[in-house]
Design an enzyme around this catalytic site. Structure first.
Site, PDB file in Angstrom:
ATOM      1  N   SER A 176      39.243  30.532  37.219  1.00 58.05           N
ATOM      2  CA  SER A 176      39.658  31.007  35.895  1.00 58.05           C
ATOM      3  C   SER A 176      41.037  31.659  35.882  1.00 58.05           C
ATOM      4  O   SER A 176      41.640  31.796  34.825  1.00 58.05           O
ATOM      5  CB  SER A 176      38.630  31.984  35.334  1.00 58.05           C
ATOM      6  OG  SER A 176      38.629  33.185  36.077  1.00 58.05           O
ATOM      7  N   LYS A 194      40.519  39.355  35.396  1.00 58.88           N
ATOM      8  CA  LYS A 194      41.182  38.667  34.279  1.00 58.88           C
ATOM      9  C   LYS A 194      42.476  39.402  33.942  1.00 58.88           C
ATOM     10  O   LYS A 194      42.765  40.470  34.470  1.00 58.88           O
ATOM     11  CB  LYS A 194      40.300  38.656  33.022  1.00 58.88           C
ATOM     12  CG  LYS A 194      38.941  38.006  33.185  1.00 58.88           C
ATOM     13  CD  LYS A 194      39.015  36.508  33.208  1.00 58.88           C
ATOM     14  CE  LYS A 194      37.614  35.923  33.297  1.00 58.88           C
ATOM     15  NZ  LYS A 194      37.580  34.661  33.984  1.00 58.88           N
TER      16      LYS A 194
END
Length: 186
Positions: free
Chosen positions: A49, A94
């Site tokens: 990701s 993230k």
């Protein structure tokens, strides 16, 4: 003369030697515990990701102290407790996109902050984001909106039930990747 020097040395004491080693091991364990729980965060990134910034399987080091002295900023890469895990045992890595009080709009594969006409500059994206239905997010106070760099393959805030990460759930600011090679991240 040589014989007298040898006789003046104390005999080897196994008990003192073992106690000395135990002290060294306990001291090292305490230092490692303090570093790992209060100074640094060590994390392995299991998914793609965040590719190309952080590759699948990379290990990263983060500073637990960073946000004691300053607030998280847009663009920071952080380690945090996944908001949809009630146990708090799942960590995610993230990038911060939305700050407290921000509005985040995603239109035509672009991110717009606070009703700006210009999309957010994101040079870290490996490829353009595939367009998806327009989305609007209003970041609550004391919370952050997180997206992965590899947007087309990221299970990030767009997909979560609980869209925002509270500041107290942010564990550390990622400083660098150290395995398989060293790379400073920004």
């Amino acid at each position: 003369m040589k014989r007298e020097e040898n006789m003046s040395q104390e005999p080897f004491n196994w008990k003192e030697e073992i106690i000395s080693w135990i002290k060294i091991i306990i001291t090292a364990a305490v230092i490692a515990f303090l570093l790992n729980n209060f100074i640094i965060a060590n994390s392995r990134v299991p998914s793609g990701s965040m590719e190309k910034t952080i590759m699948t399987g990379d290990r990263v080091i983060g500073s637990r102290l960073s946000y004691y002295f300053e607030d998280p900023e847009r663009g920071d890469i952080v380690i945090f407790h996944f908001p949809d895990d009630p146990t708090g045992k799942t960590y995610y890595v993230k990038r911060i996109i939305g700050l407290p009080g921000d509005t985040v709009d995603i239109r035509n594969g672009k991110v717009f902050i606070n009703n700006s006409d210009t999309p957010l500059e994101e040079p870290y994206l490996p490829e353009p984001m595939e367009p998806e239905p327009d989305a609007h997010f209003e970041v609550p106070d004391d919370s952050y909106f997180m997206l992965g760099d590899n947007r087309n393959y990221s299970a990030d805030a767009r997909r979560w039930n609980n869209k925002y990460v509270k500041k107290k759930k942010i564990i550390a600011k990622v400083l660098f990747r150290y395995f398989p090679s060293i790379k400073k991240l920004h």
